[in-house]
Design an enzyme around this catalytic site. Structure first.
Site, PDB file in Angstrom:
ATOM      1  N   ASP A  79     117.260  39.485  91.362  1.00 23.10           N
ATOM      2  CA  ASP A  79     117.213  38.068  91.710  1.00 23.10           C
ATOM      3  C   ASP A  79     118.350  37.384  90.964  1.00 23.10           C
ATOM      4  O   ASP A  79     118.460  37.532  89.737  1.00 23.10           O
ATOM      5  CB  ASP A  79     115.891  37.444  91.261  1.00 23.10           C
ATOM      6  CG  ASP A  79     114.694  37.924  92.062  1.00 23.10           C
ATOM      7  OD1 ASP A  79     114.858  38.847  92.880  1.00 23.10           O
ATOM      8  OD2 ASP A  79     113.589  37.394  91.841  1.00 23.10           O
ATOM      9  N   HIS A 138     117.245  46.972  90.179  1.00 22.88           N
ATOM     10  CA  HIS A 138     116.818  48.051  91.069  1.00 22.88           C
ATOM     11  C   HIS A 138     118.034  48.706  91.740  1.00 22.88           C
ATOM     12  O   HIS A 138     119.124  48.140  91.776  1.00 22.88           O
ATOM     13  CB  HIS A 138     115.885  47.494  92.145  1.00 22.88           C
ATOM     14  CG  HIS A 138     114.614  46.898  91.598  1.00 22.88           C
ATOM     15  ND1 HIS A 138     113.394  47.532  91.679  1.00 22.88           N
ATOM     16  CD2 HIS A 138     114.380  45.721  90.958  1.00 22.88           C
ATOM     17  CE1 HIS A 138     112.460  46.778  91.114  1.00 22.88           C
ATOM     18  NE2 HIS A 138     113.036  45.659  90.672  1.00 22.88           N
ATOM     19  N   SER A 241     121.411  37.593  82.432  1.00 26.30           N
ATOM     20  CA  SER A 241     122.716  38.217  82.244  1.00 26.30           C
ATOM     21  C   SER A 241     123.419  38.360  83.587  1.00 26.30           C
ATOM     22  O   SER A 241     123.175  37.587  84.498  1.00 26.30           O
ATOM     23  CB  SER A 241     122.579  39.565  81.537  1.00 26.30           C
ATOM     24  OG  SER A 241     123.831  39.973  81.036  1.00 26.30           O
TER      25      SER A 241
END
Length: 272
Positions: A79, A138, A241
């Site tokens: 995200d 992911h 980050s």
């Protein structure tokens, strides 16, 4: 290289974030963070179920998201905000509009010239994860990990104001670089970039990688049979980050643009 003050700040914050306070205090900390940062907790457990602030940062989804299983669909690994994306000009990418950097420098010294040239005139995507975002990352397509490199560095903030004023920010910060190969033998890099208060970048398949630790020199790990599947959770940032993807020429046809918010599982490109 010697440790930088940003490392010390991140380590101190990490100790606070990992401390498990008495439940009333921890509940107050967690709820305050959720409210101040505006976290959307619909897909996660209630804030009170997390025993530390770091547990809240690194929260897992209650149920995995649906995503395309089409081999040609390349999904977002996280995200984030797409802070910049587009075509590499030979080896030059943008950390943000008007701020260029060399992909060769980002990848560091543990890749050969031939390995770095893989992405010349290819495609880059910068994913900025803010403190309110889901912090896990992911796998974007079925792949084989060929090499992982840990490059110690600094922990400057990677938010938009910082990207606009500090040249080569991604290159100065600590990072973990993964060289990956798709099922169709195309290659790309995933670069995990640290930030202030990101004490740890977890890489679950390589426990030897210890970020924001005592390492002063880069380290490289090669693999012969490390295969990961699209959607696999392979680690997390402890706080917000950046992830950078550098793909070889003509591999990705982007479905997103700079300034767009994306979600893990969303198809962001087509594999050519």
């Amino acid at each position: 290289m010697s440790r930088h003050i940003t490392s010390a700040i991140s380590q101190i914050f990490g100790k606070f974030a990992n401390k498990e306070f008495p439940k009333p205090i921890q509940d107050f900390i967690n709820n305050s963070y959720v409210n101040i940062m505006g976290l959307d907790m619909q897909e996660f457990h209630a804030p009170a179920t997390y025993h530390s602030l770091n547990a809240l940062f690194t929260r897992k989804l209650r149920e995995d998201r649906a995503y395309s299983l089409d081999a040609n669909d390349f999904i977002s690994p996280c995200d984030s905000l797409i802070s910049e994306c587009g075509a590499l000009n030979n080896e030059v990418a943008l950390q943000i509009k008007g701020m260029r950097y060399r992909s060769y420098d980002l990848l560091g010294e543990n890749f050969t010239k031939e390995e770095k040239e893989i992405v010349n005139s290819g495609t880059f995507i910068n994913f900025y994860l803010s403190p309110k975002d889901y912090h896990r990352y992911h796998i974007p397509t079925n792949l084989k990990v060929l090499k992982a490199v840990h490059i110690p560095g600094r922990f400057y903030p990677v938010n938009i104001p910082s990207l606009k004023k500090r040249l080569n920010l991604f290159i100065e910060n600590e990072r973990v670089v993964l060289l990956c190969e798709t099922e169709s033998k195309q290659k790309f890099y995933m670069v995990l970039v640290s930030a202030l208060n990101v004490g740890v970048m977890q890489v679950v398949f390589e426990p030897k990688i210890k970020t924001n630790a005592d390492a002063l020199q880069s380290s490289a790990y090669s693999y012969d049979n490390l295969y990961l599947n699209k959607g696999d959770d392979f680690g997390c940032f402890e706080m917000g980050s950046t992830i950078v993807i550098l793909a070889q020429k003509d591999m990705l046809e982007l479905c997103i643009k700079s300034g767009e918010n994306v979600k893990y599982g969303q198809t962001i490109a087509k594999i050519s």
